[in-house]
Design an enzyme around this catalytic site. Structure first.
Site: not given
Ligand code: ATP
Ligand code: MG
Length: 541
Positions: A20, A245, A255
């Site tokens: 995102e 994760r 983020k």
């Molecule tokens: P955050 O919680 O840090 O804001 P998010 O999961 O909301 O991260 P997205 O932009 O939706 O962020 O993430 C894109 C992809 O990266 C998703 O498939 C998510 O599952 C993966 N991702 C995010 N954080 C991690 C992590 N710590 N380890 C592995 N994969 C991750």
């Molecule tokens: Mg997200």
């Protein structure tokens, strides 16, 4: 994937990396990138970069640009660049299809009421009064939602599944909400937006993704993912598979928290070298190779334990060992005058650029009567086993001569300002001198020719080891920000480093690996970020 290829279920693997655009990528995303791109590669498949931009409120072009740059820098090339927002029309028609099938309804309950009606893990939910609206009425209301007849929160569209389901995600989840907002891609075309859990499976299906790889927190959403794929009658049938994760000690990764650190000026931007963002790691001096090796070594299990941040350090040391030239820098200078060295003489000494990699060749470094050593390499009153410089003791200067401390010069307050030494011309490095041995080898730079340089030394930004754990999710992580995470000091480097470029990397003898900071370094004064020190307690098992 292997099975799906072998049984002919798919003849090509297609994955996607779906960030995102509401922040910069961090090292957790690197794991998702390595897994999605890496696995598709293993099977000669394809990977899309898809911006999951279904929430107009938090998304921004700046983030879109940085994400593209970071994915490329990590060494990956997407097949297609997609925006989920380009599918809004198609998603809308799938929602209409659900209404026509009696599988979705417009609800007037407020967000809070919906929460109340949803029940708990132990109690079933109860039906909304709107649940049995006629298909005609639902179609009419949904169209009017789209046309902007209602305000934010006045109505939502919900999937009609089962208010008593043991999986709360199946208790008529909201699939569309009203948001009168400007979207970074679609502008004001829409005032209704699909919810993530509804949009994501459709995005995967539209792109022909075969395996939708995501983190474990989506495991409970998988039944709804499958419901959407089945009920929306998509041609392609993607499958969701979860992995653990990545969590790293002394690091916050969400983020939302990283944005808070930026907005509240704990750091100087998303690319601050203390940040676990890809751009921060790059500016600190980490390499794509080190990040990829690190992520691969952490594996793809479903567990989400904490990985020691020392492991990432280990991989960057490994990567830079043979690549980074070795040189000398003085972080906290102390002047040494070699009293028996001729006043105006300057000699050029040969030095290897990397004893572990001969191909890196040699350089010449100037040596003359005045040099700088580290303050900590001299003690007037040394403890036992201190082999560096102290009155009467002799040490080796790396690439140069043995020097012996003869005198200590102090100011009126008793602070040491200068050391007087003598050198022995017979001990020149490279001449095979073996008549006597010394125990300490010091690094140094020639005072007249050295270049002033700034060094930026870092400690973890977060003092809490498991700041990102579930248990700590309600704590205010800002209380654990390390007040000493950045130390800026002024020293000197060899004159050979006059023309360093941003992102050039060096090993400073006895100190560690450093990167030329792209933001603060100038042609007058280079600025070096400490990537990692040389010492490691980490052992790869
Ligand atoms: P955050 O919680 O840090 O804001 P998010 O999961 O909301 O991260 P997205 O932009 O939706 O962020 O993430 C894109 C992809 O990266 C998703 O498939 C998510 O599952 C993966 N991702 C995010 N954080 C991690 C992590 N710590 N380890 C592995 N994969 C991750
Ligand atoms: Mg997200």
């Amino acid at each position: 994937m292997k099975e799906d290829i072998e049984t002919g279920k798919h003849n090509k693997i297609v994955t996607r990396f779906p960030p995102e655009p509401n922040g910069y990528l961090h090292i957790g995303h690197a794991k998702s990138i390595v897994i999605n791109f890496g696995l598709a590669d293993d099977f000669n498949g394809l990977t899309n970069l898809r911006f999951d931009d279904t929430n107009p409120l938090k998304e921004d072009q700046e983030y879109v640009d940085s994400i593209k740059e970071d994915v490329k820098w990590l060494g990956y090339d997407w097949d297609e660049l997609r925006f989920a927002s380009d599918y809004f029309e198609e998603m809308y028609s799938k929602a209409v299809l659900l209404i026509k099938k009696g599988k979705a309804y417009v609800d007037d309950l407020s967000a809070e009421q919906i929460r109340e009606y949803r029940g708990t893990l132990t109690e079933p939910g109860k039906d909304s009064p709107s649940r049995n609206r006629s298909i005609e009425e639902n179609l009419d209301l949904f169209e009017r939602m789209r046309n902007g007849e209602f305000g934010n929160g006045e109505k939502v569209l919900r999937a009609k599944i089962d208010m008593a389901s043991p999986n709360i995600n199946l208790r008529d989840p909201v699939i569309y909400r009203i948001a009168h907002a400007i979207h970074h891609n679609t502008g004001d075309t829409w005032c209704i937006y699909p919810m993530y859990a509804f949009a994501h499976p459709l995005e995967d299906a539209i792109e022909g993704v075969t395996h939708s790889l995501c983190t474990v927190e989506f495991e409970d959403q998988r039944p709804f993912y499958e419901w959407v794929i089945a009920e929306c009658e998509t041609e392609s049938k993607p499958r969701q598979i979860e992995f653990g994760r990545l969590n790293i000690t002394n690091t916050v990764m969400s983020k939302r928290k990283l944005k808070q650190l930026v907005d509240e000026k704990f750091v100087d931007g998303w690319d601050d070298p203390r940040m676990p963002t890809i751009s921060g790691l790059r500016r600190r001096g980490f390499t794509p190779e080190a990040i990829r090796e690190f992520v691969n070594a952490t594996g793809v299990s479903k567990g989400s334990g904490f990985v020691d941040s020392a492991m990432l350090d280990h991989f960057v040391r490994e990567d830079l060992k043979l690549k980074a030239p070795r040189t000398m820098g003085i972080l906290r200078p102390l002047k040494v005058v070699i009293t028996n060295y001729p006043e105006d003489k300057v000699e050029m000494l040969d030095a290897e650029n990397n004893p572990e990699n001969e191909e890196m060749g040699t350089r010449q470094i100037p040596f003359s009567r005045e040099i700088y050593i580290e303050q900590e390499d001299f003690m007037e009153d040394p403890p036992k086993k201190y082999f560096r410089l102290f009155p009467g003791n002799e040490v080796r200067l790396k690439h140069a001569y043995f020097i012996k401390c003869e005198d200590v010069i102090k100011d009126e307050n008793g602070n040491v300002i200068e050391i007087h030494c003598t050198y022995d011309p017979k001990t020149k490095s490279g001449t095979g001198f073996t008549d006597r041995k010394v125990k300490g080898t010091l690094h140094w730079v020639d005072a007249k020719h050295a270049i002033p340089a700034e060094f930026r030394l870092y400690e973890p930004l977060i003092l809490d080891e498991e700041a990102d754990s579930e248990e700590n999710s309600s704590k205010n992580f800002l209380e654990n920000v390390n007040p000493n995470s950045l130390q800026i000091i002024q020293g000197f480097v060899e004159p050979n480093l006059k023309d360093v470029k941003p992102q050039d990397k060096f090993q400073f003898f006895r100190h560690g690996y450093f990167n030329v900071d792209p933001k603060y370094s100038t042609s007058e004064k280079p600025v070096f970020n400490l990537i990692v020190s040389l010492k490691s307690s980490f052992k790869l098992t």
